[in-house]
Design a protein around this motif. Sequence first.
Motif, PDB file in Angstrom:
ATOM      1  N   TRP A 161       0.750  -1.138  -0.075  1.00  0.00           N
ATOM      2  CA  TRP A 161      -0.056  -0.044   0.096  1.00  0.00           C
ATOM      3  C   TRP A 161       0.785   1.219  -0.005  1.00  0.00           C
ATOM      4  O   TRP A 161       2.001   1.304   0.534  1.00  0.00           O
ATOM      5  CB  TRP A 161      -0.797   0.127   1.232  1.00  0.00           C
ATOM      6  N   SER A 162       0.148   2.380  -0.346  1.00  0.00           N
ATOM      7  CA  SER A 162       0.787   3.501  -0.501  1.00  0.00           C
ATOM      8  C   SER A 162       0.935   4.018   1.055  1.00  0.00           C
ATOM      9  O   SER A 162       0.038   3.702   1.856  1.00  0.00           O
ATOM     10  CB  SER A 162       0.093   4.565  -1.258  1.00  0.00           C
ATOM     11  N   ARG A 163       1.804   5.201   1.360  1.00  0.00           N
ATOM     12  CA  ARG A 163       1.951   5.818   2.680  1.00  0.00           C
ATOM     13  C   ARG A 163       0.543   6.421   2.928  1.00  0.00           C
ATOM     14  O   ARG A 163      -0.025   6.364   4.196  1.00  0.00           O
ATOM     15  CB  ARG A 163       2.907   6.710   2.743  1.00  0.00           C
ATOM     16  N   THR A 164      -0.140   6.926   2.037  1.00  0.00           N
ATOM     17  CA  THR A 164      -1.456   7.699   2.211  1.00  0.00           C
ATOM     18  C   THR A 164      -2.499   6.643   2.739  1.00  0.00           C
ATOM     19  O   THR A 164      -3.474   6.771   3.433  1.00  0.00           O
ATOM     20  CB  THR A 164      -1.916   8.132   1.006  1.00  0.00           C
ATOM     21  N   LYS A 165      -2.508   5.234   2.072  1.00  0.00           N
ATOM     22  CA  LYS A 165      -3.419   4.448   2.454  1.00  0.00           C
ATOM     23  C   LYS A 165      -3.192   3.790   3.707  1.00  0.00           C
ATOM     24  O   LYS A 165      -3.978   3.284   4.476  1.00  0.00           O
ATOM     25  CB  LYS A 165      -3.291   3.028   1.290  1.00  0.00           C
ATOM     26  N   LYS A 166      -1.964   3.676   4.204  1.00  0.00           N
ATOM     27  CA  LYS A 166      -1.472   2.855   5.443  1.00  0.00           C
ATOM     28  C   LYS A 166      -1.854   4.027   6.391  1.00  0.00           C
ATOM     29  O   LYS A 166      -2.403   3.664   7.403  1.00  0.00           O
ATOM     30  CB  LYS A 166       0.081   3.167   5.447  1.00  0.00           C
ATOM     31  N   GLN A 167      -1.937   5.216   6.179  1.00  0.00           N
ATOM     32  CA  GLN A 167      -2.340   6.387   7.124  1.00  0.00           C
ATOM     33  C   GLN A 167      -3.842   6.386   7.294  1.00  0.00           C
ATOM     34  O   GLN A 167      -4.304   6.409   8.499  1.00  0.00           O
ATOM     35  CB  GLN A 167      -1.860   7.775   6.607  1.00  0.00           C
ATOM     36  N   ALA A 168      -4.562   5.839   6.115  1.00  0.00           N
ATOM     37  CA  ALA A 168      -5.958   5.875   6.333  1.00  0.00           C
ATOM     38  C   ALA A 168      -6.443   4.645   7.311  1.00  0.00           C
ATOM     39  O   ALA A 168      -7.388   4.651   8.066  1.00  0.00           O
ATOM     40  CB  ALA A 168      -6.711   5.700   5.028  1.00  0.00           C
ATOM     41  N   LEU A 169      -5.566   3.473   7.307  1.00  0.00           N
ATOM     42  CA  LEU A 169      -5.859   2.397   8.045  1.00  0.00           C
ATOM     43  C   LEU A 169      -5.612   2.877   9.411  1.00  0.00           C
ATOM     44  O   LEU A 169      -6.345   2.416  10.291  1.00  0.00           O
ATOM     45  CB  LEU A 169      -4.707   1.229   7.475  1.00  0.00           C
ATOM     46  N   VAL A 170      -4.523   3.321   9.674  1.00  0.00           N
ATOM     47  CA  VAL A 170      -4.278   3.993  11.046  1.00  0.00           C
ATOM     48  C   VAL A 170      -5.513   4.724  11.664  1.00  0.00           C
ATOM     49  O   VAL A 170      -5.795   4.467  12.646  1.00  0.00           O
ATOM     50  CB  VAL A 170      -2.860   4.759  11.033  1.00  0.00           C
ATOM     51  N   GLU A 171      -6.193   5.470  10.803  1.00  0.00           N
ATOM     52  CA  GLU A 171      -7.258   6.364  11.119  1.00  0.00           C
ATOM     53  C   GLU A 171      -8.509   5.662  11.264  1.00  0.00           C
ATOM     54  O   GLU A 171      -9.563   6.050  11.804  1.00  0.00           O
ATOM     55  CB  GLU A 171      -7.404   7.654  10.372  1.00  0.00           C
ATOM     56  N   GLY A 172      -8.411   4.263  10.813  1.00  0.00           N
ATOM     57  CA  GLY A 172      -9.753   3.688  10.541  1.00  0.00           C
ATOM     58  C   GLY A 172     -10.614   4.179   9.645  1.00  0.00           C
ATOM     59  O   GLY A 172     -11.828   3.973   9.638  1.00  0.00           O
ATOM     60  N   ASN A 173     -10.290   4.781   8.704  1.00  0.00           N
ATOM     61  CA  ASN A 173     -10.867   5.419   7.684  1.00  0.00           C
ATOM     62  C   ASN A 173     -11.030   4.421   6.242  1.00  0.00           C
ATOM     63  O   ASN A 173     -10.287   4.764   5.252  1.00  0.00           O
ATOM     64  CB  ASN A 173     -10.146   6.790   7.005  1.00  0.00           C
ATOM     65  N   TRP A 174     -12.015   3.669   6.493  1.00  0.00           N
ATOM     66  CA  TRP A 174     -12.206   2.693   5.423  1.00  0.00           C
ATOM     67  C   TRP A 174     -12.764   3.361   4.016  1.00  0.00           C
ATOM     68  O   TRP A 174     -12.826   2.675   2.979  1.00  0.00           O
ATOM     69  CB  TRP A 174     -13.168   1.599   5.885  1.00  0.00           C
ATOM     70  N   GLU A 175     -13.567   4.475   4.174  1.00  0.00           N
ATOM     71  CA  GLU A 175     -13.990   4.950   3.008  1.00  0.00           C
ATOM     72  C   GLU A 175     -12.722   5.552   2.277  1.00  0.00           C
ATOM     73  O   GLU A 175     -12.756   5.345   0.851  1.00  0.00           O
ATOM     74  CB  GLU A 175     -15.063   6.189   3.243  1.00  0.00           C
TER      75      GLU A 175
END
Length: 96
Positions: free
Chosen positions: A69-83
């Motif tokens: 995954w990209s860094r942006t997608k990993k950050q979204a995972l950390v944030e729990g931002n599934w959308e």
Amino acid sequence: MDFYACLLRCSDGSFYAGHTDNLDLRIAAREQGESSGYTAPRRHIALVWSESFGTRDEALAAERRIKGWSRTKKQALVEGNWERIKVLARNRQTGG
């Protein structure tokens, strides 16, 4: 026995994805410098995401998927931002 996929944030702000059957022990070993490799020169680390799985193969598959995954997608995972994760996955599939 549970197995875990995890995402660590390193002191330089980068992410490290891994898997283990003992999350606390694995993180402590990495933090204390007992594990060589990517995290050794990037200590201090922090656990920012983990999920348990029923088998090592499932945890390893999750680790490998996240590593791609990209860094942006990993950050979204950390944030729990599934959308956001869904949008990023669609963008990658369409090339946008």
